[in-house]
Design an enzyme around this catalytic site. Structure first.
Site, PDB file in Angstrom:
ATOM      1  N   ARG A  11       1.022  -1.091   0.148  1.00 41.52           N
ATOM      2  CA  ARG A  11      -0.066   0.156   0.096  1.00 41.52           C
ATOM      3  C   ARG A  11       0.718   1.094  -0.044  1.00 41.52           C
ATOM      4  O   ARG A  11       1.035   1.925  -1.021  1.00 41.52           O
ATOM      5  CB  ARG A  11      -0.860  -0.027   1.129  1.00 41.52           C
ATOM      6  CG  ARG A  11      -2.034   0.833   1.041  1.00 41.52           C
ATOM      7  CD  ARG A  11      -1.863   2.428   1.381  1.00 41.52           C
ATOM      8  NE  ARG A  11      -1.285   2.366   2.782  1.00 41.52           N
ATOM      9  CZ  ARG A  11      -0.787   3.827   3.414  1.00 41.52           C
ATOM     10  NH1 ARG A  11      -0.659   4.703   2.712  1.00 41.52           N
ATOM     11  NH2 ARG A  11      -0.517   3.876   4.808  1.00 41.52           N
ATOM     12  N   GLU A  12       1.357   1.539   1.250  1.00 41.29           N
ATOM     13  CA  GLU A  12       2.490   2.859   1.095  1.00 41.29           C
ATOM     14  C   GLU A  12       3.429   2.602   0.149  1.00 41.29           C
ATOM     15  O   GLU A  12       3.842   3.515  -0.538  1.00 41.29           O
ATOM     16  CB  GLU A  12       2.960   2.842   2.616  1.00 41.29           C
ATOM     17  CG  GLU A  12       4.173   3.771   2.684  1.00 41.29           C
ATOM     18  CD  GLU A  12       3.413   5.373   2.983  1.00 41.29           C
ATOM     19  OE1 GLU A  12       2.597   5.423   3.829  1.00 41.29           O
ATOM     20  OE2 GLU A  12       3.826   6.285   2.159  1.00 41.29           O
ATOM     21  N   HIS A  71      -6.559  -0.698   3.410  1.00 40.80           N
ATOM     22  CA  HIS A  71      -6.831   0.757   3.801  1.00 40.80           C
ATOM     23  C   HIS A  71      -7.863   1.446   3.226  1.00 40.80           C
ATOM     24  O   HIS A  71      -8.547   0.916   2.353  1.00 40.80           O
ATOM     25  CB  HIS A  71      -5.702   1.633   3.126  1.00 40.80           C
ATOM     26  CG  HIS A  71      -4.890   2.705   3.629  1.00 40.80           C
ATOM     27  ND1 HIS A  71      -4.705   3.908   2.864  1.00 40.80           N
ATOM     28  CD2 HIS A  71      -4.687   3.017   4.978  1.00 40.80           C
ATOM     29  CE1 HIS A  71      -4.215   4.845   3.583  1.00 40.80           C
ATOM     30  NE2 HIS A  71      -4.179   4.280   4.753  1.00 40.80           N
ATOM     31  N   ARG A 131      -8.265  -0.756  12.810  1.00 35.89           N
ATOM     32  CA  ARG A 131      -7.145   0.143  13.482  1.00 35.89           C
ATOM     33  C   ARG A 131      -7.761   1.346  12.759  1.00 35.89           C
ATOM     34  O   ARG A 131      -7.902   1.800  11.775  1.00 35.89           O
ATOM     35  CB  ARG A 131      -5.964  -0.373  12.781  1.00 35.89           C
ATOM     36  CG  ARG A 131      -5.066   0.858  11.897  1.00 35.89           C
ATOM     37  CD  ARG A 131      -3.812   0.576  11.865  1.00 35.89           C
ATOM     38  NE  ARG A 131      -3.088   0.838  11.018  1.00 35.89           N
ATOM     39  CZ  ARG A 131      -1.620   0.832  10.574  1.00 35.89           C
ATOM     40  NH1 ARG A 131      -1.094   0.155  11.403  1.00 35.89           N
ATOM     41  NH2 ARG A 131      -1.280   1.206   9.447  1.00 35.89           N
ATOM     42  N   THR A 165       3.090  11.737   9.562  1.00 33.11           N
ATOM     43  CA  THR A 165       2.589  11.661   7.981  1.00 33.11           C
ATOM     44  C   THR A 165       3.786  12.302   6.969  1.00 33.11           C
ATOM     45  O   THR A 165       3.995  11.859   6.074  1.00 33.11           O
ATOM     46  CB  THR A 165       1.471  12.122   7.872  1.00 33.11           C
ATOM     47  OG1 THR A 165       0.468  11.452   8.800  1.00 33.11           O
ATOM     48  CG2 THR A 165       0.758  12.251   6.256  1.00 33.11           C
ATOM     49  N   HIS A 192       3.922   4.817  12.551  1.00 38.18           N
ATOM     50  CA  HIS A 192       4.017   4.999  10.854  1.00 38.18           C
ATOM     51  C   HIS A 192       5.016   6.152  10.793  1.00 38.18           C
ATOM     52  O   HIS A 192       4.438   7.275  10.941  1.00 38.18           O
ATOM     53  CB  HIS A 192       2.675   5.005  10.412  1.00 38.18           C
ATOM     54  CG  HIS A 192       2.760   5.219   8.904  1.00 38.18           C
ATOM     55  ND1 HIS A 192       2.251   3.962   7.888  1.00 38.18           N
ATOM     56  CD2 HIS A 192       2.843   6.246   8.167  1.00 38.18           C
ATOM     57  CE1 HIS A 192       2.389   4.325   6.782  1.00 38.18           C
ATOM     58  NE2 HIS A 192       2.817   5.740   6.896  1.00 38.18           N
ATOM     59  N   HIS A 194       7.633   8.522   8.388  1.00 40.37           N
ATOM     60  CA  HIS A 194       7.831   9.024   7.426  1.00 40.37           C
ATOM     61  C   HIS A 194       9.417   9.177   7.517  1.00 40.37           C
ATOM     62  O   HIS A 194       9.740   9.726   8.637  1.00 40.37           O
ATOM     63  CB  HIS A 194       6.900  10.033   6.715  1.00 40.37           C
ATOM     64  CG  HIS A 194       5.818   9.205   6.000  1.00 40.37           C
ATOM     65  ND1 HIS A 194       6.177   9.122   4.566  1.00 40.37           N
ATOM     66  CD2 HIS A 194       4.724   8.482   6.245  1.00 40.37           C
ATOM     67  CE1 HIS A 194       4.876   8.368   4.310  1.00 40.37           C
ATOM     68  NE2 HIS A 194       4.107   8.234   5.503  1.00 40.37           N
ATOM     69  N   HIS A 287      41.636  -1.921   8.698  1.00 39.69           N
ATOM     70  CA  HIS A 287      40.416  -2.511   8.977  1.00 39.69           C
ATOM     71  C   HIS A 287      40.328  -4.005   8.376  1.00 39.69           C
ATOM     72  O   HIS A 287      39.981  -4.936   9.223  1.00 39.69           O
ATOM     73  CB  HIS A 287      39.233  -1.963   8.114  1.00 39.69           C
ATOM     74  CG  HIS A 287      38.845  -0.821   8.740  1.00 39.69           C
ATOM     75  ND1 HIS A 287      37.525  -0.126   8.892  1.00 39.69           N
ATOM     76  CD2 HIS A 287      39.643   0.572   9.119  1.00 39.69           C
ATOM     77  CE1 HIS A 287      37.426   0.871   9.401  1.00 39.69           C
ATOM     78  NE2 HIS A 287      38.773   1.406   9.434  1.00 39.69           N
TER      79      HIS A 287
HETATM   80  C1  HCA Z   1      -1.424   8.034   3.281  1.00 43.50           C
HETATM   81  C2  HCA Z   1      -1.158   8.663   4.476  1.00 43.50           C
HETATM   82  C3  HCA Z   1      -0.508   7.536   5.470  1.00 43.50           C
HETATM   83  C4  HCA Z   1      -1.545   6.960   6.320  1.00 43.50           C
HETATM   84  C5  HCA Z   1      -1.296   5.914   7.176  1.00 43.50           C
HETATM   85  C6  HCA Z   1      -2.282   4.943   7.852  1.00 43.50           C
HETATM   86  C7  HCA Z   1       0.223   8.559   6.659  1.00 43.50           C
HETATM   87  O1  HCA Z   1      -0.783   7.749   2.287  1.00 43.50           O
HETATM   88  O2  HCA Z   1      -2.838   7.866   3.096  1.00 43.50           O
HETATM   89  O3  HCA Z   1      -3.274   5.203   7.299  1.00 43.50           O
HETATM   90  O4  HCA Z   1      -1.969   4.050   8.371  1.00 43.50           O
HETATM   91  O5  HCA Z   1       1.607   8.553   6.403  1.00 43.50           O
HETATM   92  O6  HCA Z   1      -0.246   9.182   7.503  1.00 43.50           O
HETATM   93  O7  HCA Z   1       0.502   6.886   4.904  1.00 43.50           O
HETATM   94 CU    CU Z   2       2.411   7.057   5.185  1.00 42.32          CU
END
Ligand code: HCA
Ligand code: CU
Length: 465
Positions: A11-12, A71, A131, A165, A192, A194, A287
Site C-alpha cells: 500500500r504505502e 486501507h 485500526r 505523516t 508509522h 515517514h 580494517h
Molecule cells: C496516506 C497517509 C498515511 C496513512 C497511514 C495509515 C500517513 O498515504 O494515506 O493510514 O496508516 O502517512 O499518514 O500513509
Molecule cells: Cu504514510
C-alpha cells in the site's frame, strides 16, 4: 518488549513515485513477507483503482499467518467494501491536523469527531477489526489528538495509529507523544514514521520504546516522498539492539529487498544498511587486517545473520594481509617481499578503484612469474555473475553470452545476481578483456568474477543407487 511489524509495501510502498506492482508481484512479495514473519500485511486501498481492487481480492485468498488489513477512508463505501472482500482488518485513516480539517475536509473539529465515530462504528457493525489512524497525528494539536483517540477507542477501535505523516518528528518528541497517548488509551498503539529527515527508523524505535505495540514498515523503505521505516533496519535493530524474540527470519531480508528492488525498479544505494551491496565490505588496510583476525573488530553484526558474506575490496587502501588472504583463497602463497611488491603495484594505480581477483592475479603473475604460471594454467576458468539493472534484460544478456566463444554455460538464477556464466578464457588478459566488455553492455549493472580453482566432474558410478 512486545512488538509487531506491519508491512505496508503493497500500500504505502506502491505510493512511491514510478512504482506499480502487478498482482503476481504482490503475491510473491506477500508470500515472502509471510515467510519472513511480519505480523500484519497491509494489502492495499481497494478504492484507488480497479487493479488495486483486484490485487486485494487476489491477496485475500492467499493463506498467510500474517493478519491482513486494507486501507480505507472514513467513508461507509470503503469500509463496506472491506467487509465484502472478506478482509479481517480495516485501517481507517482520517486527517486530524488543523491543516487537514481546513484544506482536505473543510470541516470543524466537531464534525471531524462525528465522522470518526461513525466510521469506526460502521466498521464494528460489520464485524471488522479496526485500526484507526489519525493521519498527520504529529501535527495535530495535542488536546484534539487525545480527544480523537478517546472517541476512536470508545467507538470500538481495536488499535490506534499515530503516523508521522510528513516525517517532522525528532525521536525524543515522538517518544513523548506516544507516551502521552498511550497513557490515555487501553488499546494498543501503532506508529508509522515517514523518512523526510532520515529519522524514520529512529522515530519508530522511539515510538516502540515509549510503549507502542507495532510499527509500520516497507521493504527498502519505500513510500511517499522519502518513504517510511525500512523493514530490514527496524527488524535488525529490534532483534540485535532490543533483544526482541519474534521469530522473524532475518536471513530472508536480502531476498525481500532484491525482490522489491527488481519489481519496483527503485534501486538501492550501495551503502544501504544490511541489504546494500557494501554493507559487509571492508576496505582500509587497518580494517581488513583486523577483520581477518576477528570480524567483530569492524562489524556491527555478522553477515551470516542475514545470510550474506563478508567481502574485502582490494584498492589503494589495501595492505599485505588482505592480499595474502585473497591469494591464499586462490591457492597461491607468496613471500612477504612478494606481497609487498604486489601491494606497491596496487597502490601505484589510484585511478583503478577496485581490483578484482583477475586483476590481482595479473599483478601476482608479474611478481611471482614462473612460480605462479606453474599453478595457473594457460586456460583460465571462471564463474562470472552478472547483476542486471532489470529483469527485462535477462533474455537479451543470456543470448549475447551464449554467442560468445569463451562462454561454456549460462544460467539464470535467483538472488542478487541474475545471470551466471561459466567462462573459459585463453589467458588472464583474455578473461579481463572479456569481463570488461560485458561490464559495459546494456543492462549489466555489475559483474563479479570468481576463478575456478578445481573442477570435479561427477562420474557415472556416483549416480548408482
Ligand atoms: C496516506 C497517509 C498515511 C496513512 C497511514 C495509515 C500517513 O498515504 O494515506 O493510514 O496508516 O502517512 O499518514 O500513509
Ligand atoms: Cu504514510
Amino acid at each position: 518488549m512486545n512488538v509487531e511489524l506491519l508491512d505496508t509495501t503493497l500500500r504505502e510502498g506502491e505510493q512511491t513515485p514510478n512504482v506499480s506492482f502487478t498482482l503476481e508481484q504482490k503475491l510473491e512479495i506477500a508470500r515472502l513477507l509471510d515467510e519472513f514473519g511480519v505480523e500484519f500485511i497491509e494489502l492495499g486501498h481497494p478504492a484507488v483503482s480497479p487493479d488495486v481492487h483486484q490485487a486485494v481480492e487476489g491477496l485475500v485468498r492467499l493463506e498467510t499467518r500474517a493478519q491482513k488489513l486494507v486501507h480505507a477512508r472514513a467513508l461507509p463505501a470503503d469500509i463496506k467494501e472491506t467487509a465484502r472482500l472478506g478482509v479481517p482488518w480495516v485501517g481507517i485513516f482520517f486527517g486530524t491536523s488543523a491543516l487537514s480539517l481546513a484544506h482536505k475536509f473543510h470541516i470543524d473539529r466537531t464534525e471531524a469527531l462525528r465522522r470518526i465515530r461513525d466510521a469506526v462504528c460502521c466498521a464494528k457493525d460489520l464485524d471488522l477489526k479496526v485500526r484507526f489512524t489519525a493521519e498527520d497525528a504529529t501535527r495535530t494539536e495535542r488536546d484534539f489528538l487525545l480527544e480523537v483517540a478517546g472517541v476512536a477507542q470508545e467507538a470500538g477501535a481495536d488499535r490506534f495509529s499515530i503516523p508521522d505523516t510528513v516525517g517532522t518528528m525528532s525521536p525524543r518528541v515522538f517518544g513523548e507523544l506516544v507516551h502521552q497517548v498511550s497513557a490515555e488509551l487501553a488499546i494498543p498503539l501503532h506508529v508509522h514514521c515517514h523518512n523526510d529527515y532520515g529519522l524514520a527508523a529512529a522515530n519508530a524505535l522511539a515510538g516502540l520504546e515509549a510503549g507502542a505495540r507495532l510499527a509500520d514498515v516497507t521493504i527498502n523503505g519505500l513510500g511517499e516522498r522519502s518513504g517510511i521505516t525500512a523493514l530490514a533496519e527496524l527488524a535488525l535493530a529490534l532483534k540485535m539492539l532490543y533483544q526482541v524474540e519474534n521469530p522473524w527470519k532475518l536471513e530472508l531480508l536480502p531476498r525481500l529487498s532484491r525482490l522489491v528492488e527488481r519489481t519496483s525498479g527503485v534501486l538501492l544505494s550501495e551503502n544501504r544498511p544490511i541489504v546494500g551491496l557494501y554493507a559487509f565490505t571492508h576496505k582500509a588496510g587497518l580494517h581488513t587486517r583486523a577483520v581477518l583476525q576477528d570480524p567483530r573488530t569492524y562489524e556491527a553484526f555478522p553477515p551470516e545473520l542475514v545470510r550474506r558474506q563478508r567481502q574485502i575490496t582490494l584498492s589503494k587502501y589495501t595492505g599485505r594481509a588482505a592480499v595474502r588472504a585473497r591469494l591464499a583463497e586462490m591457492g597461491i602463497e607468496a613471500q612477504t617481499d612478494q606481497l609487498d611488491q604486489i601491494v606497491t603495484e596496487i597502490k601505484s594505480r589510484p585511478q583503478k578503484r577496485h581490483f578484482s581477483d583477475v586483476d590481482l592475479l595479473e599483478i601476482a603473475d608479474d611478481v611471482l612469474g614462473l612460480e605462479l604460471r606453474a599453478r595457473v594454467p594457460l586456460q583460465v576458468e571462471a564463474i562470472v555473475h552478472l547483476a542486471l539493472s532489470s529483469a527485462l534484460y535477462t533474455t537479451r544478456v543470456t543470448r549475447r553470452l551464449i554467442g560468445l566463444a569463451q562462454v561454456k554455460e549460462v544460467y539464470e538464477i535467483t538472488g542478487d545476481e541474475d545471470v551466471v556464466a561459466h567462462v573459459v578464457a585463453g589467458s588472464i588478459a583474455d578473461l579481463n578483456d572479456f569481463i570488461e566488455e560485458l561490464r559495459v553492455s546494456d543492462g549489466v549493472e555489475r559483474t563479479s568474477t570468481r576463478l575456478i580453482l578445481k573442477g570435479y566432474a561427477k562420474d557415472e558410478s556416483s549416480n548408482a543407487v
